[in-house]
Design a protein around this motif. Sequence first.
Motif, PDB file in Angstrom:
ATOM      1  N   ASN A  67     -34.162 121.666  53.753  1.00 23.97           N
ATOM      2  CA  ASN A  67     -35.565 122.000  53.997  1.00 23.97           C
ATOM      3  C   ASN A  67     -35.741 122.701  55.343  1.00 23.97           C
ATOM      4  N   THR A  68     -34.779 123.564  55.679  1.00 23.91           N
ATOM      5  CA  THR A  68     -34.825 124.348  56.912  1.00 23.91           C
ATOM      6  C   THR A  68     -34.466 125.792  56.573  1.00 23.91           C
ATOM      7  N   THR A  69     -34.447 126.634  57.610  1.00 28.13           N
ATOM      8  CA  THR A  69     -34.057 128.032  57.397  1.00 28.13           C
ATOM      9  C   THR A  69     -32.553 128.248  57.592  1.00 28.13           C
ATOM     10  N   ARG A  70     -31.803 127.207  57.807  1.00 26.24           N
ATOM     11  CA  ARG A  70     -30.358 127.340  57.982  1.00 26.24           C
ATOM     12  C   ARG A  70     -29.679 127.674  56.655  1.00 26.24           C
ATOM     13  N   ILE A  71     -28.621 128.461  56.719  1.00 20.65           N
ATOM     14  CA  ILE A  71     -27.827 128.775  55.525  1.00 20.65           C
ATOM     15  C   ILE A  71     -26.666 127.787  55.505  1.00 20.65           C
ATOM     16  N   VAL A  72     -26.713 126.873  54.566  1.00 14.47           N
ATOM     17  CA  VAL A  72     -25.782 125.745  54.531  1.00 14.47           C
ATOM     18  C   VAL A  72     -24.471 126.167  53.881  1.00 14.47           C
ATOM     19  N   ASN A  78     -16.665 116.894  51.809  1.00 17.43           N
ATOM     20  CA  ASN A  78     -18.078 116.539  51.958  1.00 17.43           C
ATOM     21  C   ASN A  78     -18.634 116.930  53.327  1.00 17.43           C
ATOM     22  N   ARG A  79     -17.915 117.799  54.032  1.00 16.39           N
ATOM     23  CA  ARG A  79     -18.358 118.211  55.370  1.00 16.39           C
ATOM     24  C   ARG A  79     -19.376 119.337  55.260  1.00 16.39           C
ATOM     25  N   LEU A  80     -20.557 119.110  55.793  1.00 18.41           N
ATOM     26  CA  LEU A  80     -21.629 120.101  55.769  1.00 18.41           C
ATOM     27  C   LEU A  80     -21.656 120.873  57.076  1.00 18.41           C
ATOM     28  N   ASN A  81     -21.948 122.158  56.975  1.00 19.58           N
ATOM     29  CA  ASN A  81     -22.046 122.994  58.165  1.00 19.58           C
ATOM     30  C   ASN A  81     -23.104 124.054  57.901  1.00 19.58           C
ATOM     31  N   VAL A  82     -23.374 124.891  58.889  1.00 24.65           N
ATOM     32  CA  VAL A  82     -24.294 126.011  58.714  1.00 24.65           C
ATOM     33  C   VAL A  82     -23.671 127.251  59.327  1.00 24.65           C
ATOM     34  N   TYR A  83     -24.007 128.410  58.778  1.00 28.34           N
ATOM     35  CA  TYR A  83     -23.524 129.660  59.348  1.00 28.34           C
ATOM     36  C   TYR A  83     -24.185 129.882  60.709  1.00 28.34           C
ATOM     37  N   PRO A  84     -23.408 130.256  61.728  1.00 26.15           N
ATOM     38  CA  PRO A  84     -23.998 130.490  63.052  1.00 26.15           C
ATOM     39  C   PRO A  84     -24.707 131.836  63.122  1.00 26.15           C
ATOM     40  N   ASN A  85     -25.766 131.870  63.907  1.00 28.15           N
ATOM     41  CA  ASN A  85     -26.465 133.115  64.266  1.00 28.15           C
ATOM     42  C   ASN A  85     -27.109 133.827  63.082  1.00 28.15           C
ATOM     43  N   VAL A  86     -27.315 133.121  61.973  1.00 24.73           N
ATOM     44  CA  VAL A  86     -28.049 133.683  60.834  1.00 24.73           C
ATOM     45  C   VAL A  86     -28.981 132.609  60.290  1.00 24.73           C
ATOM     46  N   ARG A  87     -30.034 133.045  59.634  1.00 18.58           N
ATOM     47  CA  ARG A  87     -30.941 132.092  58.997  1.00 18.58           C
ATOM     48  C   ARG A  87     -31.732 132.782  57.903  1.00 18.58           C
ATOM     49  N   TRP A  88     -32.340 131.963  57.044  1.00 15.19           N
ATOM     50  CA  TRP A  88     -33.240 132.481  56.023  1.00 15.19           C
ATOM     51  C   TRP A  88     -34.598 132.824  56.637  1.00 15.19           C
ATOM     52  N   SER A  89     -35.340 133.659  55.966  1.00 15.07           N
ATOM     53  CA  SER A  89     -36.682 134.017  56.438  1.00 15.07           C
ATOM     54  C   SER A  89     -37.679 132.880  56.240  1.00 15.07           C
ATOM     55  N   LYS A 129     -36.770 118.745  42.376  1.00 15.82           N
ATOM     56  CA  LYS A 129     -36.041 118.486  43.616  1.00 15.82           C
ATOM     57  C   LYS A 129     -34.857 119.438  43.706  1.00 15.82           C
ATOM     58  N   LEU A 130     -34.749 120.110  44.851  1.00 17.55           N
ATOM     59  CA  LEU A 130     -33.627 121.002  45.114  1.00 17.55           C
ATOM     60  C   LEU A 130     -32.498 120.166  45.711  1.00 17.55           C
ATOM     61  N   ARG A 131     -31.415 120.015  44.977  1.00 22.79           N
ATOM     62  CA  ARG A 131     -30.312 119.159  45.408  1.00 22.79           C
ATOM     63  C   ARG A 131     -29.185 119.938  46.082  1.00 22.79           C
ATOM     64  N   ALA A 132     -29.093 121.222  45.808  1.00 21.66           N
ATOM     65  CA  ALA A 132     -28.068 122.047  46.465  1.00 21.66           C
ATOM     66  C   ALA A 132     -28.548 123.485  46.514  1.00 21.66           C
ATOM     67  N   PHE A 133     -28.373 124.108  47.659  1.00 18.23           N
ATOM     68  CA  PHE A 133     -28.653 125.532  47.849  1.00 18.23           C
ATOM     69  C   PHE A 133     -27.739 125.959  48.979  1.00 18.23           C
ATOM     70  N   GLN A 134     -26.470 126.160  48.633  1.00 16.62           N
ATOM     71  CA  GLN A 134     -25.447 126.238  49.662  1.00 16.62           C
ATOM     72  C   GLN A 134     -24.255 127.060  49.196  1.00 16.62           C
ATOM     73  N   VAL A 135     -23.343 127.282  50.130  1.00 14.13           N
ATOM     74  CA  VAL A 135     -22.075 127.952  49.840  1.00 14.13           C
ATOM     75  C   VAL A 135     -20.969 126.906  49.891  1.00 14.13           C
ATOM     76  N   GLU A 136     -20.129 126.887  48.863  1.00 17.32           N
ATOM     77  CA  GLU A 136     -18.971 126.003  48.831  1.00 17.32           C
ATOM     78  C   GLU A 136     -17.715 126.848  48.664  1.00 17.32           C
TER      79      GLU A 136
END
Length: 209
Positions: A67-72, A78-89, A129-136
């Motif tokens: 529920n943020t602008t981070r690109i997960v 099971n390690r979650l991270n976010v792409y640095p220096n980029v985000r969703w609008s 409910k959005l359960r995943a919106f990510q890159v694996e």
Amino acid sequence: MRSLLQGGKLVGLGVIVVAGLTACNLFPEPAPQDIYRLPPSEVVATAAEPLELSLRIHRPSANELLNTTRIVVVPQGNRLNVYPNVRWSSPAPVLLRDHLLEAFGNDGRIARLSSGSERLQAELELGGKLRAFQVEYRAGVPEVVIRLDVHLVESTDKRIIASRRFAIREKAKGERIPAVVEAFGHASDVLATELIDWTLQQLNESRKG
């Protein structure tokens, strides 16, 4: 004596200025961020006559990270991270809601559409409910993963007509962010196509009943 004092003051000020500049350099400026939106929906119109009913598409709920602008990104396990220096609008649930709304409109088989934020009257509601919106990563290849739990509801009595979980995977054509964003767009359109067909199927079955 006076000139020496003045010179001392000048020297002292010079030291202070240099020290100040050195202190500022200890704190690097934040890296600029690139902002991405989802590509426009490529769902196309059908020849079918639109159903004369109204459907409200809600923003799906999501966990704190989604529920943020981070690109997960999930690099492994099971390690979650976010792409640095980029985000969703916009936060991911808003991006997906707007994309689905656009896709339903492009399809054209439901006459009247609105979003939950508009608070307009509607006969039916689509939420979930959005359960995943990510890159694996699988075998070193990035894949976009979208998982969405959906329920179709009658607005008057809040009765659930039908529910379903959708799970979409779309391989990116590369590891760079633009390729990943394109994969998010394709995956969102696959989800939209399946969701539109499922929604219309549920409406037709409920009318027969």
